[in-house]
Design an enzyme around this catalytic site. Structure first.
Site, short mmCIF file in Angstrom:
data_model
loop_
_atom_site.label_atom_id
_atom_site.label_comp_id
_atom_site.label_asym_id
_atom_site.label_seq_id
_atom_site.Cartn_x
_atom_site.Cartn_y
_atom_site.Cartn_z
N CYS A 1 -12.13 -11.62 3.41
CA CYS A 1 -12.32 -12.02 2.02
C CYS A 1 -11.59 -13.35 1.80
O CYS A 1 -10.84 -13.82 2.67
CB CYS A 1 -11.76 -10.95 1.08
SG CYS A 1 -9.99 -10.74 1.25
N HIS B 1 -1.49 -9.67 0.15
CA HIS B 1 -1.19 -8.48 -0.66
C HIS B 1 -0.15 -8.72 -1.74
O HIS B 1 -0.06 -7.96 -2.70
CB HIS B 1 -0.63 -7.36 0.22
CG HIS B 1 -1.62 -6.75 1.13
ND1 HIS B 1 -2.89 -6.45 0.76
CD2 HIS B 1 -1.49 -6.33 2.42
CE1 HIS B 1 -3.53 -5.89 1.77
NE2 HIS B 1 -2.71 -5.82 2.79
N HIS C 1 0.97 1.46 -0.22
CA HIS C 1 0.22 0.28 0.23
C HIS C 1 0.98 -0.97 -0.22
O HIS C 1 1.53 -1.00 -1.32
CB HIS C 1 -1.19 0.31 -0.38
CG HIS C 1 -2.08 -0.78 0.13
ND1 HIS C 1 -2.00 -2.08 -0.32
CD2 HIS C 1 -3.06 -0.77 1.07
CE1 HIS C 1 -2.90 -2.81 0.30
NE2 HIS C 1 -3.55 -2.05 1.16
N GLU D 1 0.14 -3.87 -1.36
CA GLU D 1 -0.22 -4.46 -2.67
C GLU D 1 0.35 -3.60 -3.81
O GLU D 1 0.86 -4.14 -4.79
CB GLU D 1 -1.75 -4.56 -2.80
CG GLU D 1 -2.15 -5.20 -4.13
CD GLU D 1 -3.65 -5.11 -4.43
OE1 GLU D 1 -4.44 -5.36 -3.52
OE2 GLU D 1 -3.99 -4.79 -5.57
N THR E 1 -6.58 -3.80 -6.14
CA THR E 1 -7.80 -4.62 -6.09
C THR E 1 -8.88 -4.08 -5.16
O THR E 1 -10.05 -4.36 -5.35
CB THR E 1 -7.47 -6.07 -5.64
OG1 THR E 1 -6.84 -6.02 -4.37
CG2 THR E 1 -6.59 -6.78 -6.64
N CYS F 1 -11.15 -6.03 -7.30
CA CYS F 1 -11.63 -7.35 -6.88
C CYS F 1 -13.12 -7.28 -6.57
O CYS F 1 -13.54 -6.48 -5.73
CB CYS F 1 -10.85 -7.80 -5.64
SG CYS F 1 -11.50 -9.32 -4.95
N SER G 1 -6.22 -0.25 7.71
CA SER G 1 -6.83 -0.91 6.55
C SER G 1 -7.46 0.08 5.59
O SER G 1 -8.37 0.83 5.96
CB SER G 1 -7.89 -1.90 7.04
OG SER G 1 -8.72 -2.27 5.97
N SER G 2 -6.98 0.10 4.33
CA SER G 2 -7.57 1.02 3.35
C SER G 2 -8.96 0.55 2.97
O SER G 2 -9.87 1.34 2.73
CB SER G 2 -6.67 1.17 2.12
OG SER G 2 -6.77 0.06 1.28
N ASN G 3 -9.16 -0.77 2.93
CA ASN G 3 -10.48 -1.33 2.62
C ASN G 3 -11.49 -0.91 3.70
O ASN G 3 -12.64 -0.56 3.39
CB ASN G 3 -10.37 -2.86 2.52
CG ASN G 3 -11.71 -3.53 2.39
OD1 ASN G 3 -12.15 -4.24 3.29
ND2 ASN G 3 -12.40 -3.30 1.29
#
Ligand code: SF4
Length: 300
Positions: free
Chosen positions: A12, A74, A131, A133, A169, A203, A231-233
């Site tokens: 991103c 983050h 996390h 962030e 986000t 986001c 990675s949580s995303n």
């Protein structure tokens, strides 16, 4: 067999910006990064080869003064800036501007309401506890914000006090909407008259990917999702792929393809025009997806 890479997958804007900052700053000498610059082991290793040293909070407290420390996309809580200032450490702040704006909004909300009821304001963050962030966001509230991961945790809220809801986000829009509905139902059940202040701070650079990713997953017979285990995303986007194509495989490196070789061969034996799609998370570098593609092509 046709093998293609999803053109919408990959870093991103915030991660690209942080990596560019690291590469540029490495040209000026030694550089530390507080935590993994991206939740992808291979990309971290690539930058470490260029001289980037990943450190943790304990290391930060013992670095010599004038050391240069990069803060990743983050973001960090105020305590990190304070430690750096105390130790004479130079901060290179690569916090994503979207995260920075969210930090500012949460801090403004905290400051505005901190004296309302002689109690810390009930700021709720929809996010993953622990996390990076989320730690940065909690720090804006003197660590008083309540982090909620799902609707099962709503008993931690007081429905007779104002609620100020924000989101990490990278959470899913659907999950956030479910949470808002569950909070509204709980308010009614508690016969309360409060109206929660809802800030959808997800986001869109991530949220908008879901539709495109699912279209890509549908268009392929087998999907290989490349993402970091931390990675949580990656976990969220992988789940989105599985929803529309159960033949989705999660791997973190080309080597892990070995575990799924027989599955791919079986599919190919029944469908010579098999379409294999490779995609990834916001933390997955393009070069890694290309390496996966090359391994599949070279070994078919
Ligand atoms: S997902 Fe969005 S907010 Fe998070 S780092 Fe990337 S661009 Fe920034």
């Amino acid at each position: 067999m046709i093998v293609s890479i999803d053109t919408n997958s990959g870093f991103c804007f915030g991660v690209t910006r942080a990596i560019k900052a690291a590469e540029s700053e490495l040209q000026n000498g030694a550089l530390y990064c507080l935590g993994d610059i991206v939740h992808n082991g291979q990309e971290v290793a690539r930058l470490e080869m260029k001289g980037l040293a990943t450190i943790d909070y304990d290391d930060l407290r013992t670095l010599p003064s004038h050391s240069r420390v990069l803060l990743r996309a983050h973001g960090e809580p105020p305590s990190t800036y304070w430690i750096a200032q105390q130790r004479g450490i130079e901060i290179i702040d690569a916090t994503c501007p979207v995260v920075k704006k969210l930090q500012d909004r949460i801090r403004a909300c905290y400051e505005q309401h901190r004296n309302d009821e002689n109690l810390p304001p009930q700021i709720v963050i929809y996010g993953q506890p622990g996390h990076a962030e989320v730690i940065g966001l909690q720090g804006q509230t003197n660590n008083t914000a309540i982090v909620i991961e799902n609707t099962d945790q709503l008993d931690r809220l007081n429905f007779n006090r104002p609620i100020y809801l924000f989101s990490q986000t990278t959470k899913s829009v659907e999950g956030f909407q479910n949470l808002v509905e569950a909070i509204n139902s709980s308010i009614i059940n508690h016969k309360s008259s409060i109206v929660p202040e809802v800030h959808d701070t997800i986001c869109r650079s991530v949220a908008n990917r879901v539709k495109e990713l699912q279209a890509f997953a549908r268009a392929n017979d087998i999907v290989i999702f490349v993402g970091g285990a931390k990675s949580s995303n990656a976990r969220v986007l992988y789940k989105n792929c599985v929803e529309v194509n159960p033949n989705t495989i999660f791997i973190s490196s080309p080597d892990e393809l070995e575990n799924f070789k027989s599955k791919i061969i079986n599919h190919k034996s029944t469908n010579p025009d098999l379409q294999v799609g490779i995609c990834g998370a916001t933390s997955t570098p393009l070069w890694l997806m290309e390496a996966v593609r090359d391994k599949i092509i070279n070994e078919q």
